[in-house]
Design a protein around this motif. Structure first.
Motif, short mmCIF file in Angstrom:
data_model
loop_
_atom_site.label_atom_id
_atom_site.label_comp_id
_atom_site.label_asym_id
_atom_site.label_seq_id
_atom_site.Cartn_x
_atom_site.Cartn_y
_atom_site.Cartn_z
N GLU A 128 -91.96 38.61 -117.71
CA GLU A 128 -91.56 38.95 -116.34
C GLU A 128 -90.29 38.20 -115.97
N ILE A 129 -89.29 38.97 -115.54
CA ILE A 129 -88.06 38.38 -115.01
C ILE A 129 -87.72 39.08 -113.71
N ARG A 134 -69.33 28.89 -120.57
CA ARG A 134 -69.85 30.19 -120.13
C ARG A 134 -70.75 30.82 -121.18
N SER A 135 -70.44 30.62 -122.47
CA SER A 135 -71.32 31.18 -123.50
C SER A 135 -72.66 30.45 -123.51
N ASN A 136 -72.67 29.16 -123.20
CA ASN A 136 -73.93 28.43 -123.08
C ASN A 136 -74.79 29.00 -121.96
N VAL A 137 -74.17 29.34 -120.84
CA VAL A 137 -74.91 29.91 -119.71
C VAL A 137 -75.53 31.25 -120.10
N ILE A 138 -74.76 32.07 -120.81
CA ILE A 138 -75.24 33.41 -121.16
C ILE A 138 -76.44 33.35 -122.11
N LEU A 139 -76.39 32.46 -123.10
CA LEU A 139 -77.47 32.40 -124.07
C LEU A 139 -78.54 31.37 -123.71
N GLY A 140 -78.25 30.46 -122.81
CA GLY A 140 -79.23 29.44 -122.45
C GLY A 140 -79.70 29.57 -121.02
N GLU A 194 -80.82 22.62 -118.69
CA GLU A 194 -79.48 22.02 -118.80
C GLU A 194 -78.39 22.97 -118.35
N TYR A 195 -78.65 24.27 -118.48
CA TYR A 195 -77.65 25.27 -118.10
C TYR A 195 -78.02 25.98 -116.80
N GLY A 196 -78.84 25.32 -116.01
CA GLY A 196 -79.18 25.86 -114.69
C GLY A 196 -80.45 26.66 -114.64
N GLY A 197 -81.20 26.72 -115.73
CA GLY A 197 -82.38 27.56 -115.79
C GLY A 197 -83.58 27.05 -115.02
N ASP A 198 -83.45 25.88 -114.36
CA ASP A 198 -84.59 25.39 -113.60
C ASP A 198 -84.80 26.19 -112.32
N ASP A 199 -83.79 26.92 -111.87
CA ASP A 199 -83.92 27.77 -110.70
C ASP A 199 -83.95 29.23 -111.16
N THR A 236 -84.69 31.95 -109.77
CA THR A 236 -84.22 33.00 -108.87
C THR A 236 -82.73 33.26 -109.01
N LYS A 237 -82.01 32.36 -109.65
CA LYS A 237 -80.56 32.50 -109.74
C LYS A 237 -80.07 32.79 -111.16
N ILE A 238 -81.00 33.11 -112.06
CA ILE A 238 -80.61 33.37 -113.44
C ILE A 238 -79.67 34.57 -113.53
N ALA A 239 -80.03 35.67 -112.88
CA ALA A 239 -79.20 36.87 -112.93
C ALA A 239 -77.81 36.58 -112.36
N GLU A 240 -77.77 35.84 -111.27
CA GLU A 240 -76.50 35.50 -110.64
C GLU A 240 -75.62 34.69 -111.58
N ARG A 241 -76.21 33.72 -112.29
CA ARG A 241 -75.43 32.89 -113.21
C ARG A 241 -74.95 33.70 -114.41
#
Length: 424
Positions: free
Chosen positions: A52-53, A186-192, A197-202, A204-209
Motif C-alpha cells: 500500500e502506497i 537526486r538519484s538517492n531520493v528516487i531509489l531510496g 536518510e533520504y526523507g522516507g520517514d514521512d 505522506t511526502k514520498i510522492a512529492e519528493r
C-alpha cells in the motif's frame, strides 16, 4: 508502524513473512535468503497482496516469481509479460504523472520500447564502450589516489564505489563536475524513497519528493540539451539531441526520462555492485587470494560472480496480456507477476552452493543484469568495465582493503548499500 527486530516472527515457513510488508526488507540478509529459499521450494509461486502506497490505487495482487526458470521464460516472452501497463519498476500501477519522469524504456513495450532503444543503443555498444576505456581507467586511478590520501576509515560507498559510475555517466552526458553532487543526491531520493536518510520517514511526502527529484534532473538535462542543440560537442547529449536515426529522434520528454534512467540505473546499480564486491572479498579471503594471483585473468569471472550475488535490482514487474501457462502454473490475463532476480541468482537448481562466492564459477547465466530479451540491461558492457577497472586498481594498489559492516538501503526494489567503512 515499523516492527522492531525483537517483535519480528522468526522465519520458519512462508506464513512467517510477507514480501509486500516493507518491514520484510529491513530483516537481516540471512533471513531474507532463507525466506526466498522457502518460496523457491513451493510447488507454485506464492501470491501476495500489493504493498500500500498513498499515491497509487490498490491493486489485485501479484505472483512472486522466484525461480530462475520462471524468470528466464517470462523475460523471453515480453509479448505475454508486458512492462508498459502501469510500469515495471513498482508493483502497484503508477499514476500518469510519474511516467513523465520515470517512463523511459524500462517501463515500455514494443514498438515504443524498440524505437527508443534503437536510438540510444548506439552509445552502448562494445565498440563505443571501448572509446571510454581510457576515461574509466583514469577516473578509477584518481579515485584510488584520493582514497590513499584520505587513509582508512572513510566511507567506501561515497568515496569510491559511487564516484566512478557517477563520473562516467555524467561525463558521457556532458554534465559538468559542479553538478555531480546534485545528480547523486537526486538519484538517492528516487531509489531510496522509503529510507529515512533520504526523507522516507514521512510517508505522506514520498510522492512529492520523487516527483521533485525527477523534475530537477529533467530540468538539468533539458537545459543542457537546449544548449547542445546550438553548440554540439562529442558528448551523448549532443548525439541524442541531434540524432536522426532512420528518420527518428528523441523528444524532449524522452531525453529527460532517459537521462533519469541512466543516472539511476547506471549510477546506483554499479555503485552497489562495487560495494557488495568489496564486502564479498572481505568475507572470502581465499577468493581474494585467488583473484590476486591473476588479477586480469580472473577478473571476468569475478565480476560476473559479484553481479550475481549483489543482484543490485531486486525485482521488475510484468503484467499478463493473455492467459498463459508457464512451468506448470496457469496465469490469467491482467494478473501481475514480480520477477525476483535476487532470488533467481540463488536458485539451488542452477547454482551449486549458491550462497558461496566463487570467482571460478561457470554455472548460469545469472540474471543480475535482467533476464534475456528486449529489457536486458543496456549498460551491461559499461557496468562490467567499470567494476573490472575499479577492482583492478584496488587489488593492485590496496590489495588488503576490507569493507566493514554495511549500512543497507531500506528498499524493496534496490539491494543497496548506503555506507560501509573501509580498512587497509
Amino acid at each position: 508502524m515499523s516492527v522492531t527486530p525483537a517483535e519480528r516472527r522468526p522465519i520458519v515457513s512462508v506464513a512467517d513473512f510477507d514480501l509486500s510488508d516493507y518491514d520484510f526488507w529491513a530483516r537481516p540478509m540471512h533471513e531474507r535468503e532463507h525466506a526466498f529459499q522457502l518460496l523457491r521450494g513451493l510447488e507454485h509461486p506464492a501470491f501476495y497482496r500489493e504493498p500500500e502506497i498513498d499515491f497509487a490505487p490498490p491493486g489485485p495482487g501479484y505472483h512472486a516469481l522466484v525461480r530462475h526458470a520462471d524468470i528466464l521464460e517470462a523475460s523471453r516472452n515480453p509479448e505475454v509479460f508486458c512492462s508498459g501497463d502501469g510500469g515495471a519498476t513498482n508493483i502497484p500501477d503508477m499514476p500518469p504523472e510519474f511516467t513523465e519522469y520515470f517512463g523511459s524504456m524500462i517501463n515500455m513495450d514494443d514498438p515504443r520500447h524498440a524505437r527508443l532503444r534503437r536510438i540510444v543503443s548506439r552509445a552502448f555498444t562494445p565498440k563505443m564502450i571501448k572509446q571510454f576505456e581510457a576515461d574509466v581507467d583514469a577516473a578509477a586511478s584518481k579515485i584510488v589516489d584520493d582514497l590513499l590520501a584520505k587513509g582508512p576509515g572513510c566511507d567506501f560507498v561515497t568515496e569510491v564505489a559511487a564516484r566512478l559510475p557517477l563520473k562516467i555517466i555524467c561525463d558521457m552526458m556532458g554534465i559538468p563536475e559542479k553538478d555531480y553532487g546534485f545528480v547523486f543526491d537526486r538519484s538517492n531520493v528516487i531509489l531510496g524513497g522509503f529510507d529515512p536518510e533520504y526523507g522516507g520517514d514521512d510517508m505522506t511526502k514520498i510522492a512529492e519528493r520523487l516527483l521533485a527529484a525527477g523534475l530537477e534532473l529533467n530540468q538539468l538535462v533539458q537545459d543542457l540539451a537546449a544548449y547542445r542543440a546550438e553548440h554540439p560537442t562529442d558528448d551523448l547529449t549532443s548525439s541524442l539531441v541531434n540524432a536522426n536515426i532512420d528518420g527518428e529522434r528523441l523528444t524532449a520528454q524522452e531525453l529527460g526520462s532517459f537521462f533519469i534512467l541512466l543516472v539511476v540505473a547506471g549510477n546506483e546499480t554499479t555503485r552497489n555492485a562495487i560495494s557488495y564486491g568489496l564486502r564479498l572479498l572481505t568475507r572470502n579471503p581465499d577468493q581474494r587470494a585467488l583473484w590476486l594471483s591473476d588479477i586480469d585473468g580472473h577478473a571476468p569471472g569475478a565480476v560476473e560472480e559479484i553481479v550475481r550475488l549483489a543482484a543490485p535490482v531486486n525485482f521488475m514487474r510484468r503484467k499478463l496480456t493473455r492467459d498463459h501457462e508457464m512451468n506448470g502454473t496457469l496465469y490469467r490475463k491482467g494478473e501481475k507477476v514480480v520477477l525476483y532476480y535476487w532470488s533467481a541468482n540463488r536458485d539451488e537448481t542452477v547454482f551449486t552452493d549458491p550462497l558461496r562466492f566463487d570467482i571460478l564459477r561457470t554455472e548460469g547465466p545469472h540474471v543480475g543484469f535482467g533476464g534475456p530479451g528486449p529489457h536486458f540491461c543496456l549498460g551491461a558492457h559499461l557496468a562490467r568495465r567499470e567494476i573490472t577497472v575499479m577492482f583492478r586498481e584496488l587489488l593492485r594498489r590496496v590489495p588488503q582493503i576490507e569493507g566493514g559492516t554495511p549500512e543497507r538501503l531500506y528498499s524493496s526494489f534496490i539491494n543497496g548499500i548506503k555506507h560501509m567503512e573501509c580498512r587497509f
